[in-house]
Scaffold this motif. Structure first.
Motif, PDB file in Angstrom:
ATOM      1  N   SER A  45       8.392 -10.939  18.296  1.00 38.29           N
ATOM      2  CA  SER A  45       7.988 -10.909  16.817  1.00 38.29           C
ATOM      3  C   SER A  45       7.303  -9.910  16.485  1.00 38.29           C
ATOM      4  CB  SER A  45       7.450 -12.344  16.432  1.00 38.29           C
ATOM      5  OG  SER A  45       5.997 -12.375  16.835  1.00 38.29           O
ATOM      6  N   GLY A  70       4.519 -12.237  11.125  1.00 34.56           N
ATOM      7  CA  GLY A  70       4.281 -10.658  10.958  1.00 34.56           C
ATOM      8  C   GLY A  70       3.810 -10.516   9.319  1.00 34.56           C
ATOM      9  N   VAL A  90       9.723 -14.191   6.357  1.00 33.95           N
ATOM     10  CA  VAL A  90       9.721 -13.042   7.349  1.00 33.95           C
ATOM     11  C   VAL A  90       9.950 -11.794   6.616  1.00 33.95           C
ATOM     12  CG1 VAL A  90      10.912 -12.179   9.544  1.00 33.95           C
ATOM     13  CG2 VAL A  90      10.891 -14.695   9.210  1.00 33.95           C
ATOM     14  N   PRO A 150      10.554  -7.308   8.761  1.00 33.15           N
ATOM     15  CA  PRO A 150      10.273  -7.108  10.218  1.00 33.15           C
ATOM     16  C   PRO A 150      10.880  -5.702  10.897  1.00 33.15           C
ATOM     17  CG  PRO A 150      12.261  -8.543   9.699  1.00 33.15           C
ATOM     18  CD  PRO A 150      11.609  -8.141   8.295  1.00 33.15           C
ATOM     19  N   ASP A 151      10.642  -5.166  11.673  1.00 30.06           N
ATOM     20  CA  ASP A 151      10.787  -3.915  12.332  1.00 30.06           C
ATOM     21  C   ASP A 151      12.374  -3.752  12.323  1.00 30.06           C
ATOM     22  OD1 ASP A 151      11.588  -1.800  14.152  1.00 30.06           O
ATOM     23  OD2 ASP A 151       9.354  -1.671  14.606  1.00 30.06           O
ATOM     24  N   ARG A 185      16.116  -6.469  17.411  1.00 28.74           N
ATOM     25  CA  ARG A 185      15.598  -7.202  15.813  1.00 28.74           C
ATOM     26  C   ARG A 185      15.327  -8.689  16.099  1.00 28.74           C
ATOM     27  NH1 ARG A 185      20.700  -4.613  12.374  1.00 28.74           N
ATOM     28  NH2 ARG A 185      19.483  -2.377  12.120  1.00 28.74           N
ATOM     29  N   LEU A 186      14.356  -9.091  15.376  1.00 28.12           N
ATOM     30  CA  LEU A 186      13.896 -10.562  15.459  1.00 28.12           C
ATOM     31  C   LEU A 186      15.231 -11.415  14.975  1.00 28.12           C
ATOM     32  CD1 LEU A 186      11.376 -12.438  15.548  1.00 28.12           C
ATOM     33  CD2 LEU A 186      10.962 -12.016  13.496  1.00 28.12           C
ATOM     34  N   CYS A 212      13.767 -14.071   3.945  1.00 25.85           N
ATOM     35  CA  CYS A 212      13.669 -12.799   4.523  1.00 25.85           C
ATOM     36  C   CYS A 212      13.685 -11.825   3.814  1.00 25.85           C
ATOM     37  CB  CYS A 212      14.786 -12.421   5.733  1.00 25.85           C
ATOM     38  SG  CYS A 212      14.852 -14.109   6.985  1.00 25.85           S
ATOM     39  N   THR A 270      14.018  -7.159   3.686  1.00 25.17           N
ATOM     40  CA  THR A 270      13.860  -5.856   4.289  1.00 25.17           C
ATOM     41  C   THR A 270      14.285  -4.933   3.473  1.00 25.17           C
ATOM     42  OG1 THR A 270      15.018  -4.823   6.196  1.00 25.17           O
ATOM     43  CG2 THR A 270      16.421  -6.251   4.918  1.00 25.17           C
TER      44      THR A 270
END
Length: 260
Positions: A34, A83, A152, A155-156, A167-168, A189, A191
């Motif tokens: 994570s 995260g 979330v 995330p990266d 990917r997570l 989530c 992004t």
């Protein structure tokens, strides 16, 4: 202004990692974490917060089930955040929702210190932090159907196609998150990388225990603030995508099976 007083590194997966590929058939490869390795500085303010507030708000990782009521000192719906970066959004949301508990996972020490500093400045009492990989926290510390929600945020994205597998949000983890959500609980989530947003929709949409709360991407919920980084990206024309799915209730599952 806070003055840097220390540096640190944490072993983990990096973009150029030589970590061997996981064996075929492994449900959740050990190479997926994570977090990714970062180098950062702990400021004097963060260091002071770690020393003064850490004993109250940090929860040590143990491979045993966590008693949430005892940990927070009360019974309340619990949101897991995976995260949280420097904790800006976390502290904002926890302040808006004092009736909920927030269990937050982050491995990077400056981020942990920054959130503890915000906790002290804002007088927050409904946050607990585990400085450990959230995947292992899920696997060993949380019982099934115990979470009211999961956040979330950003995330990266692992931009390179050959790294997308890191990917997570992959099917095994999404299934694991769904298993830990109580009926009606949600997975939110966000992004700023459109290919990852598309993957999120695909992966979450393929999980039978989850149902999309929108026809596609969701409108940004009011509780999620715009961070400085996000505002800067929006001014440059970058998009941000929110995806919000809900754990089906027993009635929804029955209706889906019956086709009604």
């Amino acid at each position: 202004m806070d003055r840097p007083v220390a540096t640190f590194t944490i072993d983990g997966v990096t973009e150029d990692s030589n970590t061997p590929a996981a064996p075929a058939g492994v449900a959740h490869p050990r190479s997926i974490r994570s977090f990714v390795t970062r180098v950062g500085r702990v400021t004097t303010g963060q260091s002071r917060a770690l020393e003064e507030l850490g004993p109250k708000f940090l929860v040590p990782y143990k491979a045993e089930l966590l008693d949430l009521a005892s940990t927070f000192g009360r019974e309340a719906p619990t949101i897991l955040e995976i995260g949280f970066g420097m904790g800006e959004a976390t502290a904002h949301i926890a302040g808006l929702m004092p009736e909920k508990n927030f269990l937050c996972c982050e491995v990077h020490l400056p981020g942990v210190g920054a959130l503890l500093k915000r906790i002290g400045e804002q007088g927050l009492t409904n946050i607990r932090i585990i400085q450990h990989d959230a995947v292992e926290v899920l696997d060993h510390m949380l019982a099934p159907a115990v979470l009211a929600g999961v956040h979330v945020f950003f995330p990266d994205p692992w931009h390179k196609a050959r790294h997308n597998k890191r990917r997570l949000l992959q099917p095994p983890l999404v299934a694991n998150l769904a298993r830990h959500l109580m009926p009606g609980g949600y997975l939110h989530c966000a992004t700023d990388w459109q290919p990852y947003a598309e993957q999120m929709l695909e992966v979450l949409g393929a999980e039978p225990a989850l149902e999309n709360t929108a026809s596609g991407y969701a409108a940004k919920p009011d509780y999620r603030p715009l961070t400085k980084f996000e505002n800067r990206g929006l001014k440059l024309g970058h998009g941000v995508w929110d995806v919000v799915f809900q754990r089906q209730t027993a009635r929804q599952s029955l209706a889906q099976k019956s086709g009604t």
